[in-house]
Every structure is written in C-alpha cells, then in structure tokens.
Design a protein around this motif. Sequence first.
Motif, mmCIF file in Angstrom:
data_model
loop_
_atom_site.group_PDB
_atom_site.id
_atom_site.type_symbol
_atom_site.label_atom_id
_atom_site.label_comp_id
_atom_site.label_asym_id
_atom_site.label_seq_id
_atom_site.Cartn_x
_atom_site.Cartn_y
_atom_site.Cartn_z
ATOM 1 N N CYS A 13 27.292 8.345 -8.991
ATOM 2 C CA CYS A 13 26.434 9.372 -8.387
ATOM 3 C C CYS A 13 26.792 9.504 -6.904
ATOM 4 N N CYS A 16 23.191 8.546 -4.805
ATOM 5 C CA CYS A 16 22.617 7.204 -4.697
ATOM 6 C C CYS A 16 23.624 6.094 -4.979
ATOM 7 N N CYS A 36 21.246 11.451 -13.460
ATOM 8 C CA CYS A 36 21.546 10.149 -12.879
ATOM 9 C C CYS A 36 20.376 9.199 -13.130
ATOM 10 N N GLY A 38 19.732 6.560 -11.511
ATOM 11 C CA GLY A 38 19.233 5.993 -10.262
ATOM 12 C C GLY A 38 18.265 6.902 -9.542
ATOM 13 N N CYS A 39 18.710 8.133 -9.244
ATOM 14 C CA CYS A 39 17.887 9.011 -8.413
ATOM 15 C C CYS A 39 17.392 10.247 -9.144
HETATM 16 ZN ZN LIG Z 1 21.902 9.183 -8.325
#
Ligand SMILES: [Zn+2]
Length: 135
Positions: A13, A16, A36, A38-39
């Motif tokens: 990503c 992030c 994603c 993560g974010c």
């Molecule tokens: Zn991300």
Amino acid sequence: MADFKHCSLILECAKCEIINYLDPFTFWFFEGKVKCAGCGAIWALKLDNGVRVSGPTEAKAPHDKLPGYAQSKDYKTKITDTTKVNPPVMARADFVGKPIPIRKSIRGKPVSGGPLKPEDLVGSRPRFIMEGRDY
Ligand SMILES: [Zn+2]
C-alpha cells in the motif's frame, strides 16, 4: 518489464506501507478493486496469469475483494481479521471442522470411514467388512 515488486501478487500500500498478499487461488486472473487491510484504501489493479499488468491506481469504494493476508513491513503486525482479509480457502466448501463419517465408498462397497466401538471389531478389522455386509 517492471521488477518483481511491481508485477507480483504482493501489493504494498502506497499510503500505509502494509503489505497485502493477493492469494493466488482467487487473484490469479483478476481485474477490479482491492481494499488495503491496513488503512482501507481502495486500489484498482489487473492481474493476468498471476502477473500484475496494471495498477495499483487509487479508486473509489466499493471494493471487489479483500487481500488473502496482510502484514507490516517489519513482519510484526499480522492482519488476519476476516473483516479486513479474506477467510482462508478450504479444501472442501462443506468442511465443518470434523471428518464426515462414511460407511460406503463411491462405488458402493462397504468401508470403515467412521468411528467404531470395540464390539464392532474382530481383532483389528471391522466386523461388517469381515462378514461382507453393510454397516
Ligand atoms: Zn493501506
């Protein structure tokens, strides 16, 4: 041709820096949007025969698929939450955590594919098979 990092099933990503693994079983041929883990950023990409041919480019929700697995670059944060990544692919869709007992093979012959009690045995062989009858 771009280097491995930019054409593989591994999607880093840009926002992030979480590494999203696009599992080969479901992403081998794919064109669409990935969220994603993560974010939550949405990335549009295209994979052909396991090779990324375009993307990732930023896109708008809704996403088409979640990555198979994700982790941070230092390998310390592992994302396995099934609201952020796909649940693992099972060999059998109907798998419930235990084997399904069977008493007959696909050809209709008796098989010992389930739990047996000591009185069902002759020595170590199932009695119903010894006697040539159905369970
Ligand atoms: Zn991300």
